[in-house]
Scaffold this motif. Structure first.
Motif, PDB file in Angstrom:
ATOM      1  N   ARG A 244       0.874  -1.173  -0.013  1.00  0.00           N
ATOM      2  CA  ARG A 244       0.069  -0.015   0.249  1.00  0.00           C
ATOM      3  C   ARG A 244       0.922   1.219  -0.046  1.00  0.00           C
ATOM      4  O   ARG A 244       1.836   1.364   0.777  1.00  0.00           O
ATOM      5  CB  ARG A 244      -0.974   0.003   1.062  1.00  0.00           C
ATOM      6  N   PRO A 245       0.547   2.256  -0.703  1.00  0.00           N
ATOM      7  CA  PRO A 245       1.355   3.481  -1.013  1.00  0.00           C
ATOM      8  C   PRO A 245       1.365   4.537   0.041  1.00  0.00           C
ATOM      9  O   PRO A 245       1.909   5.252   0.375  1.00  0.00           O
ATOM     10  CB  PRO A 245       0.623   4.065  -2.319  1.00  0.00           C
ATOM     11  N   ASP A 246       0.058   4.407   1.252  1.00  0.00           N
ATOM     12  CA  ASP A 246      -0.165   5.290   2.195  1.00  0.00           C
ATOM     13  C   ASP A 246       0.459   4.984   3.442  1.00  0.00           C
ATOM     14  O   ASP A 246       0.355   5.556   4.332  1.00  0.00           O
ATOM     15  CB  ASP A 246      -1.646   5.411   2.436  1.00  0.00           C
ATOM     16  N   HIS A 247       1.397   3.724   3.529  1.00  0.00           N
ATOM     17  CA  HIS A 247       2.036   3.459   4.461  1.00  0.00           C
ATOM     18  C   HIS A 247       3.157   4.521   5.041  1.00  0.00           C
ATOM     19  O   HIS A 247       3.805   4.799   4.147  1.00  0.00           O
ATOM     20  CB  HIS A 247       2.825   2.107   4.577  1.00  0.00           C
ATOM     21  N   ILE A 248       3.108   5.170   6.114  1.00  0.00           N
ATOM     22  CA  ILE A 248       4.092   6.252   6.724  1.00  0.00           C
ATOM     23  C   ILE A 248       5.330   5.586   6.813  1.00  0.00           C
ATOM     24  O   ILE A 248       5.664   4.702   7.650  1.00  0.00           O
ATOM     25  CB  ILE A 248       3.333   7.019   7.763  1.00  0.00           C
ATOM     26  N   LEU A 249       6.464   6.440   6.527  1.00  0.00           N
ATOM     27  CA  LEU A 249       7.816   6.180   6.857  1.00  0.00           C
ATOM     28  C   LEU A 249       8.393   7.059   7.600  1.00  0.00           C
ATOM     29  O   LEU A 249       7.994   8.416   7.466  1.00  0.00           O
ATOM     30  CB  LEU A 249       8.691   6.096   5.499  1.00  0.00           C
ATOM     31  N   ASN A 250       9.320   6.902   8.422  1.00  0.00           N
ATOM     32  CA  ASN A 250       9.990   8.165   9.064  1.00  0.00           C
ATOM     33  C   ASN A 250      11.465   8.150   8.756  1.00  0.00           C
ATOM     34  O   ASN A 250      12.315   6.896   8.659  1.00  0.00           O
ATOM     35  CB  ASN A 250       9.801   7.809  10.733  1.00  0.00           C
ATOM     36  N   LEU A 251      12.233   9.218   8.634  1.00  0.00           N
ATOM     37  CA  LEU A 251      13.661   9.109   8.236  1.00  0.00           C
ATOM     38  C   LEU A 251      14.583   9.920   8.918  1.00  0.00           C
ATOM     39  O   LEU A 251      14.235  10.847   9.631  1.00  0.00           O
ATOM     40  CB  LEU A 251      13.648  10.071   6.769  1.00  0.00           C
ATOM     41  N   ILE A 252      15.925   9.645   8.711  1.00  0.00           N
ATOM     42  CA  ILE A 252      16.887  10.394   9.570  1.00  0.00           C
ATOM     43  C   ILE A 252      18.103  10.231   8.625  1.00  0.00           C
ATOM     44  O   ILE A 252      18.441   9.037   8.377  1.00  0.00           O
ATOM     45  CB  ILE A 252      16.917  10.025  11.010  1.00  0.00           C
ATOM     46  N   HIS A 253      18.882  11.157   8.489  1.00  0.00           N
ATOM     47  CA  HIS A 253      20.163  11.063   7.549  1.00  0.00           C
ATOM     48  C   HIS A 253      21.026  10.525   8.449  1.00  0.00           C
ATOM     49  O   HIS A 253      21.155  10.649   9.844  1.00  0.00           O
ATOM     50  CB  HIS A 253      20.653  12.438   7.211  1.00  0.00           C
ATOM     51  N   TYR A 254      22.018   9.730   8.182  1.00  0.00           N
ATOM     52  CA  TYR A 254      23.024   9.125   8.694  1.00  0.00           C
ATOM     53  C   TYR A 254      23.956   9.912   9.709  1.00  0.00           C
ATOM     54  O   TYR A 254      24.460   9.863  10.885  1.00  0.00           O
ATOM     55  CB  TYR A 254      24.058   8.165   7.930  1.00  0.00           C
ATOM     56  N   GLU A 255      24.401  11.158   9.142  1.00  0.00           N
ATOM     57  CA  GLU A 255      25.040  12.308   9.409  1.00  0.00           C
ATOM     58  C   GLU A 255      24.172  12.710  10.834  1.00  0.00           C
ATOM     59  O   GLU A 255      24.906  13.050  11.959  1.00  0.00           O
ATOM     60  CB  GLU A 255      25.442  13.400   8.659  1.00  0.00           C
ATOM     61  N   ASP A 256      22.921  12.913  10.624  1.00  0.00           N
ATOM     62  CA  ASP A 256      21.933  13.393  11.804  1.00  0.00           C
ATOM     63  C   ASP A 256      22.072  12.538  12.896  1.00  0.00           C
ATOM     64  O   ASP A 256      22.038  12.785  14.150  1.00  0.00           O
ATOM     65  CB  ASP A 256      20.843  13.861  11.225  1.00  0.00           C
ATOM     66  N   ALA A 257      21.953  11.246  12.692  1.00  0.00           N
ATOM     67  CA  ALA A 257      22.184  10.095  13.546  1.00  0.00           C
ATOM     68  C   ALA A 257      23.043  10.297  14.540  1.00  0.00           C
ATOM     69  O   ALA A 257      23.154  10.023  15.620  1.00  0.00           O
ATOM     70  CB  ALA A 257      21.594   8.920  12.891  1.00  0.00           C
ATOM     71  N   ALA A 258      24.180  10.361  13.755  1.00  0.00           N
ATOM     72  CA  ALA A 258      25.506  10.465  14.458  1.00  0.00           C
ATOM     73  C   ALA A 258      25.876  11.581  15.336  1.00  0.00           C
ATOM     74  O   ALA A 258      26.006  11.631  16.397  1.00  0.00           O
ATOM     75  CB  ALA A 258      26.674  10.492  13.296  1.00  0.00           C
ATOM     76  N   SER A 259      25.349  12.801  14.851  1.00  0.00           N
ATOM     77  CA  SER A 259      25.368  14.083  15.513  1.00  0.00           C
ATOM     78  C   SER A 259      24.376  13.873  16.618  1.00  0.00           C
ATOM     79  O   SER A 259      24.869  14.427  18.118  1.00  0.00           O
ATOM     80  CB  SER A 259      25.225  15.244  14.705  1.00  0.00           C
ATOM     81  N   LEU A 260      23.342  13.429  16.765  1.00  0.00           N
ATOM     82  CA  LEU A 260      22.546  13.321  17.753  1.00  0.00           C
ATOM     83  C   LEU A 260      23.165  12.214  18.900  1.00  0.00           C
ATOM     84  O   LEU A 260      23.187  12.517  19.988  1.00  0.00           O
ATOM     85  CB  LEU A 260      21.277  12.819  17.449  1.00  0.00           C
ATOM     86  N   SER A 261      23.670  11.150  18.272  1.00  0.00           N
ATOM     87  CA  SER A 261      24.291  10.385  19.399  1.00  0.00           C
ATOM     88  C   SER A 261      25.372  10.926  20.052  1.00  0.00           C
ATOM     89  O   SER A 261      25.712  10.742  21.227  1.00  0.00           O
ATOM     90  CB  SER A 261      24.956   9.091  18.517  1.00  0.00           C
TER      91      SER A 261
END
Length: 341
Positions: A244-261
């Protein structure tokens, strides 16, 4: 002097795709979605820089794990473990980016990488990361430990996380990079850091993560639940998909995941859970429309044909941002691609 033994490596499973235009892209789109991450030698937003080994870095006294499979390999760390030294368990894409950011914050530190195989040890050494294995024995514990390894290559994930926690001195920080999968929502509803959790026993996947998180919190470490890294560009090879096309996905850039960590590690917090996402959830259709619109790929995705199946969730990490004072470098997938929403 701190004595340690042996070495190995863990990287996520990833898929290939061909870009039409390279621009800054050299190996993979580093945004996270709600399925396993992907990468390609031909498409990447981030190029890892290499660092020479510092004078006080890891030195192996045995040639390789293959030469002595049943023996402990011995190595030494001149000068012992410093106040800002970091152990990365699972120095894959995310772990290596964490290493880069950590070295920027603490130029004189030692960074160690615990791996499952020796396959990527040469790469780690060139980056200034001292490779070791699970069996490596240190005479000193680390003030900072981050666990980035996935559960796919171990039979006792919570046990491995506990082993990593035992290498933490209790100073600094211990951080476990988990997934947003434990949030109990499958109707495209909104979920924040305090959202309901999948009950133990419903799903083996979430059971493993929740048990590992419990270990971390018991030790006083922190958890960051990240949307999975990687983009669905491999769907381009399918043309159409019966989902189904309406399934919601969530994203984060690898660099942002690293900076958050790194931000969490530096805060030296205890027994907290944070959430990592870009706060711009997209449906499958919206995501592939942006990919097609970007013009960066020769192939075009034709569409989705499915009408049933579970929906996703819309993650909101406003509380994490407010408490930590953190903002992503790439606030949306559209901005990352350089196209309008």
């Amino acid at each position: 002097m701190a004595t340690i033994t042996a070495a190995t490596s863990r990287i996520g499973i990833q898929c290939n795709f061909e870009p039409l235009k390279h621009h800054n892209f050299n190996s993979c789109i580093k945004f996270s979605l709600s399925i396993p991450s992907i990468s390609s030698p031909n498409f990447s937003f981030h190029k890892l820089s290499l660092h020479t080994m510092p004078a006080n870095s890891f030195r192996a006294n045995a040639s390789s794990a293959i030469d002595a499979p049943s023996e402990e390999l011995e190595a030494s760390s001149r000068g012992g473990i410093g106040a800002n030294d970091l152990l990365i368990v699972g120095p894959g894409v995310l772990g290596r980016l964490v290493a880069e950011r950590w070295r920027e914050e603490y130029p004189g530190c030692q960074i160690f990488g615990q791996t499952m195989t020796t396959d990527h040890h040469d790469e780690l050494i060139k980056m200034g990361i001292s490779p070791s294995s699970r069996e490596t024995k240190f005479t000193s514990k680390f003030p900072y430990v981050i666990y980035c390894a996935p559960p796919s290559r171990t039979e006792d994930y919570p046990g491995d996380v506990r082993d990593a926690a035992l290498k933490w001195s209790g100073e600094g920080s211990f951080l476990f990079t988990s997934s947003s999968a434990p949030y109990d929502c499958s109707d495209n509803g909104s979920v924040d850091e305090d959202g309901p959790i999948v009950p133990i026993g419903r799903s083996p996947r979430t059971d493993i993560l929740l048990k590992a998180e419990e270990v971390v919190l018991e030790f006083g470490g922190c958890v960051v639940r990240l949307a999975d890294r990687g983009a669905h560009t491999y769907w381009l090879h399918k043309g159409t998909l019966d989902i189904r096309p309406d399934h919601i996905l969530n994203l984060i850039h690898y660099e942002d995941a690293a900076s958050l960590s790194v931000t969490i590690l530096k805060k030296r917090l205890r027994s907290r859970i944070f959430l990592g996402c870009d706060n711009h959830p997209l449906s499958r259709q919206e995501l592939m429309d942006l990919v097609n619109k970007s013009g960066k790929f020769e192939k075009k995705f034709e569409g989705f044909t499915g009408t049933s199946g579970p929906l996703g969730k819309k993650l909101d990490n406003s509380k994490t941002r407010a408490e930590l004072g953190w903002e992503p470098k790439y606030p949306s997938f559209a901005q990352f691609l350089g196209v309008s929403d």
